[in-house]
Design a protein around this motif. Sequence first.
Motif, short mmCIF file in Angstrom:
data_model
loop_
_atom_site.label_atom_id
_atom_site.label_comp_id
_atom_site.label_asym_id
_atom_site.label_seq_id
_atom_site.Cartn_x
_atom_site.Cartn_y
_atom_site.Cartn_z
N THR A 8 0.83 -1.17 0.04
CA THR A 8 -0.06 0.05 -0.01
C THR A 8 0.79 1.13 -0.02
OG1 THR A 8 -0.07 -0.06 2.48
CG2 THR A 8 -1.84 -0.93 1.21
N GLY A 9 1.79 0.99 0.57
CA GLY A 9 2.94 2.32 0.77
C GLY A 9 2.54 3.50 1.86
N LEU A 10 2.88 4.71 1.78
CA LEU A 10 2.72 5.69 2.69
C LEU A 10 2.23 7.01 2.09
CD1 LEU A 10 6.06 5.61 4.82
CD2 LEU A 10 3.89 4.88 5.61
N VAL A 11 1.51 7.55 2.97
CA VAL A 11 1.11 9.10 2.57
C VAL A 11 1.91 9.97 3.27
CG1 VAL A 11 -0.58 10.80 2.42
CG2 VAL A 11 -1.21 8.16 2.15
N VAL A 12 2.64 10.84 2.81
CA VAL A 12 3.52 11.96 3.35
C VAL A 12 2.90 13.15 3.20
CG1 VAL A 12 5.12 12.17 1.49
CG2 VAL A 12 5.96 12.87 3.90
N ASP A 13 2.83 14.07 4.19
CA ASP A 13 2.32 15.57 4.12
C ASP A 13 3.52 16.08 4.87
OD1 ASP A 13 0.19 17.51 4.01
OD2 ASP A 13 0.59 17.62 6.20
N THR A 14 4.08 17.07 4.02
CA THR A 14 5.19 17.86 4.45
C THR A 14 5.09 19.34 4.04
OG1 THR A 14 7.46 18.26 4.68
CG2 THR A 14 6.71 17.47 2.53
N ARG A 15 5.60 20.10 4.95
CA ARG A 15 5.65 21.46 4.54
C ARG A 15 7.23 22.09 4.74
NH1 ARG A 15 3.53 26.40 3.19
NH2 ARG A 15 4.26 28.24 4.42
N ALA A 16 7.89 22.14 3.63
CA ALA A 16 9.27 22.52 3.69
C ALA A 16 9.88 22.97 2.40
CB ALA A 16 9.96 20.88 3.85
N ARG A 17 11.08 23.37 2.46
CA ARG A 17 11.74 23.87 1.22
C ARG A 17 12.09 22.70 0.58
NH1 ARG A 17 13.00 28.92 -0.13
NH2 ARG A 17 12.68 29.39 2.14
N ILE A 18 11.51 22.55 -0.79
CA ILE A 18 11.65 21.42 -1.70
C ILE A 18 12.06 21.94 -3.13
CG2 ILE A 18 10.90 19.22 -2.45
CD1 ILE A 18 8.77 19.16 -0.03
N GLY A 19 13.02 21.25 -3.55
CA GLY A 19 13.58 21.63 -5.05
C GLY A 19 14.66 20.86 -5.61
N PRO A 43 3.22 19.62 -0.26
CA PRO A 43 2.66 18.48 -0.68
C PRO A 43 2.15 17.34 0.00
CG PRO A 43 5.19 18.08 -0.80
CD PRO A 43 4.78 19.58 0.05
N THR A 44 1.08 16.72 -0.35
CA THR A 44 0.54 15.55 0.25
C THR A 44 0.87 14.56 -0.69
OG1 THR A 44 -0.79 16.83 1.77
CG2 THR A 44 -1.29 14.33 1.52
N LEU A 45 1.59 13.53 -0.71
CA LEU A 45 1.85 12.49 -1.88
C LEU A 45 1.66 11.19 -1.30
CD1 LEU A 45 5.01 14.23 -3.07
CD2 LEU A 45 2.71 14.16 -3.95
N ALA A 46 1.44 9.86 -1.91
CA ALA A 46 1.33 8.70 -1.89
C ALA A 46 2.63 8.28 -2.25
CB ALA A 46 0.19 8.20 -2.44
N TYR A 103 7.42 13.46 -6.74
CA TYR A 103 6.81 14.64 -7.06
C TYR A 103 7.59 15.32 -8.20
CZ TYR A 103 5.42 19.48 -5.50
OH TYR A 103 4.84 20.69 -5.66
N PHE A 104 8.84 15.17 -8.58
CA PHE A 104 9.40 15.76 -9.33
C PHE A 104 9.65 14.98 -10.56
CE2 PHE A 104 10.65 18.51 -5.76
CZ PHE A 104 10.48 19.87 -6.31
N VAL A 114 6.52 17.14 8.98
CA VAL A 114 6.41 15.91 8.09
C VAL A 114 5.81 15.14 9.05
CG1 VAL A 114 7.77 14.11 7.02
CG2 VAL A 114 8.82 16.28 7.09
N GLU A 115 4.61 14.58 8.09
CA GLU A 115 3.80 13.47 8.68
C GLU A 115 3.53 12.43 7.83
OE1 GLU A 115 0.04 15.02 10.25
OE2 GLU A 115 0.94 16.98 10.82
N PHE A 116 3.75 11.00 8.20
CA PHE A 116 3.74 9.92 7.53
C PHE A 116 2.41 9.19 8.10
CE2 PHE A 116 7.27 9.61 5.26
CZ PHE A 116 8.18 10.54 6.06
#
Length: 166
Positions: free
Chosen positions: A77-88, A104-107, A141-142, A162-164
Amino acid sequence: MKLWGGLRPAPAAVLPGQAKPRLADALGVSQRTVERYVKDQIRRPRADLAHRLQDAVRARRQPRIRERVRRQAAASTGLVVDTRARIGFTAAPGTTDDARIRHPTLALPPQHAARLFDAQDRGAGERQLRDLAAEALGEVYFRDGGRRATGLAVQFTDVEHVEFDL
């Protein structure tokens, strides 16, 4: 509040393999009280007993449930991650892939979940786990599963949260 910390097994199921007297001793109540809970004659425990019951459930049952769910996440099933950070990516200023605060909130696919769980089990530090999370976020994401932006390193800094979730 539901009896038994949100779970509904009888007390004998909470502490498998323990007889009623041992269960009563572990909870600090009489054997007769345990029997009343098993027969559903008592439905609302005293506040202090409710806390002890929740602790007993959490200590004995939750680790097995968590382990089962972790195995499932790592396998299918994988994980869902929700984060707020400097990403790029390290990119020219002003480009769309330039590092900036994102939320982003990603699976994440199962293979990334497995890598994170394995690292956590090995005692990896926060920095190592953050690097693995950055790699997973970059892939999903990228890089869009390898369809674009291959070979670029992902920046994952200034983490606010970061929340998993499973």
